[in-house]
Design an enzyme around this catalytic site. Structure first.
Site, PDB file in Angstrom:
ATOM      1  N   CYS A 177       0.904  -1.288   0.045  1.00 25.90           N
ATOM      2  CA  CYS A 177       0.038  -0.229  -0.111  1.00 25.90           C
ATOM      3  C   CYS A 177       1.165   1.186   0.013  1.00 25.90           C
ATOM      4  CB  CYS A 177      -0.957   0.113   1.088  1.00 25.90           C
ATOM      5  SG  CYS A 177      -1.930   1.749   1.342  1.00 25.90           S
ATOM      6  N   CYS A 235      -0.599   4.291   2.332  1.00 27.51           N
ATOM      7  CA  CYS A 235      -0.530   4.256   3.816  1.00 27.51           C
ATOM      8  C   CYS A 235       0.085   2.815   4.111  1.00 27.51           C
ATOM      9  CB  CYS A 235      -1.964   4.389   4.291  1.00 27.51           C
ATOM     10  SG  CYS A 235      -3.257   3.752   3.643  1.00 27.51           S
ATOM     11  N   SER A 236      -0.837   1.877   4.477  1.00 30.66           N
ATOM     12  CA  SER A 236      -0.382   0.613   4.696  1.00 30.66           C
ATOM     13  C   SER A 236      -1.406  -0.520   4.776  1.00 30.66           C
ATOM     14  CB  SER A 236       0.408   0.515   6.363  1.00 30.66           C
ATOM     15  OG  SER A 236      -0.507   1.156   7.315  1.00 30.66           O
ATOM     16  N   CYS A 237      -2.364  -0.189   4.029  1.00 33.48           N
ATOM     17  CA  CYS A 237      -3.663  -1.128   4.010  1.00 33.48           C
ATOM     18  C   CYS A 237      -3.262  -2.705   3.702  1.00 33.48           C
ATOM     19  CB  CYS A 237      -4.538  -0.825   2.714  1.00 33.48           C
ATOM     20  SG  CYS A 237      -5.149   0.983   2.684  1.00 33.48           S
TER      21      CYS A 237
END
Lengths: 201, 228
Positions: A106, A109-111
């Site tokens: 991602c 962000c950090s999905c």
């Protein structure tokens, strides 16, 4: 909220104090309880983690019909194994083949697919991984100790919206006699993100 | 072409150094991280803000603090940002309470019961619905279609990565419709749009990218335009 390295401990104590203050105030205002925090933390420390994804991968290796369903409808097929939910409501499973290696990121962000892998590791959330894996995935994978054959294509999946991805790695050789539980033990978290491959038996 | 960036978080394609790999790391590195994690999710459950506002809040950080902050420091930033915007908690209240805690270090956390919150958490973890709906009109694109990613500006939030804006890709997957994040992040009306997975050859995006690499981005219909 940047850190000076010299002040690390001081800043850290301040952060902990600040969080405690926020926690107290939110409890007083009815937004939170300590039991709620404990419940959430316990779920993601103990119950939800890569072992859930590993069971799915092992089943896909053993059951070709399940594998087909998994690739056609990730969300629905994961439900067959009681897997799914928060932060992974819409799942797509992508398979590694001799021709194609898949890796998930991602960049924004950090999905990450929490229901099958739990909470993401620090490296997945790092600016270094997020920035570089779309542009030089093989170089990044080398840092994880994975060297792909030069002719293998790489597909990078940037989870920029509501879809979450799980990589279905190739089944290692020499595993014909293993049952699903034993197969699941070979499936690493990295292999389901694409920064590794499963262990050999 | 100079890539457009939609915020400090829009880092796809930058060269930011070797990946920091920590083997065998704990899920949480400190107790305060657990508290931030739990408090943020509960605040969302309680309706103080939504997930898109959560992301948008992080994107308000200045570039250098953004890159220096740890993951849960980013969560703390957006938690405070969104709680202040929602009128739930101010910086002054936090500072006052911190002073109180420094003066009386052993102060326990308040004990409250909220059975409904626990029940919601227990339900949400396995059952969260995820906003998927049938599209309000037939999808504009089909698998195999060539599309161009538009130049999309954050207002204040979008999920069109700068690296693909202006570039031509091929639709690989057509999904159901989901509420457009750009509008949800500013609390506008829920606006479902078809979501597409679009593949871009990495060497089209960056001339020095590794050949044989396709980058797939998930893009809402309004982020795309047809190629004629």
């Amino acid at each position: 909220m940047s850190h000076g390295h010299d002040d690390h401990d001081h800043d850290h104590d301040d952060v902990a104090l600040r969080v405690r203050a926020i926690e107290s105030l939110l409890i007083e205002k009815g937004y939170l309880t300590t039991a709620a925090i404990d419940r959430l933390v316990a779920a993601y420390e103990n119950d939800i983690g890569p072992m859930l994804g590993a069971r799915v991968v092992a089943r896909a290796w053993r059951d070709p019909a399940f594998r087909q369903r998994l690739l056609a409808d990730g969300t629905g097929t994961l439900r067959e194994m009681g897997v799914g939910g928060f932060s992974g409501e819409n799942m797509v499973v992508v398979e590694n083949t001799p021709a194609v290696h898949n890796v998930v990121v991602c960049t924004l962000c950090s999905c990450y697919p929490w229901p099958v892998l739990g909470l993401p590791p620090t490296w997945y959330k790092s600016p270094e991984y997020r920035s570089r894996v779309v542009r030089e995935p093989r170089a990044v994978l080398k840092e994880f100790g994975l060297e792909l054959p030069p002719q293998r294509a790489v597909k990078v999946w940037d989870s920029s919206a509501e879809i979450r991805y799980l990589v279905l790695p190739e089944c290692p050789a020499g595993t014909g006699s293993l049952d699903e539980a034993a197969l699941a033990q070979l499936v690493t978290r990295e292999s389901m993100i694409g920064t590794g491959v499963p262990r050999s038996p | 072409m100079t890539p457009m960036r939609i915020g400090p978080h829009d880092i796809g394609g930058l060269h930011l150094g070797p990946v920091p790999i920590e083997t065998g790391e704990p899920v949480f590195h400190a107790d305060w991280e657990k508290s931030v994690f739990g408090a943020t999710i509960c605040a969302i459950i309680k309706g103080a803000f939504n997930v898109d506002e959560f992301r948008s809040g992080i994107e308000q950080m200045a570039p250098e603090p953004y890159l220096a902050a740890s993951y849960y420091e980013k969560w703390l930033f957006t938690l405070e940002y969104n709680l202040a915007r929602a009128g739930v908690l101010t910086d002054a209240e936090i500072s006052t309470h911190m002073a109180r805690l420094r003066a009386l270090p052993g102060t326990p956390l308040p004990q409250r019961d909220d059975t409904k919150l626990l029940e919601t958490i227990d339900w949400l973890i396995p059952n969260c619905p995820g906003g998927r709906t049938a599209p309000p009109q037939p999808p504009l694109f089909r698998p195999g279609d060539r599309v161009r990613a538009r130049a999309v500006k954050p207002a204040p939030h979008t999920r069109a990565p700068g690296y693909c804006q202006g570039h031509v890709g091929v639709v690989r997957l057509v999904h159901d419709a989901y509420p457009l994040a750009d509008i949800s992040a500013r609390r506008g009306p829920e606006t479902p749009q078809t979501l597409y997975t679009v593949a871009f050859p990495a060497t089209d995006l960056w001339s020095d990218a590794e050949p044989g690499t396709d980058v797939h981005a998930d893009l809402w219909e309004s982020y795309l335009e047809p190629i004629n």
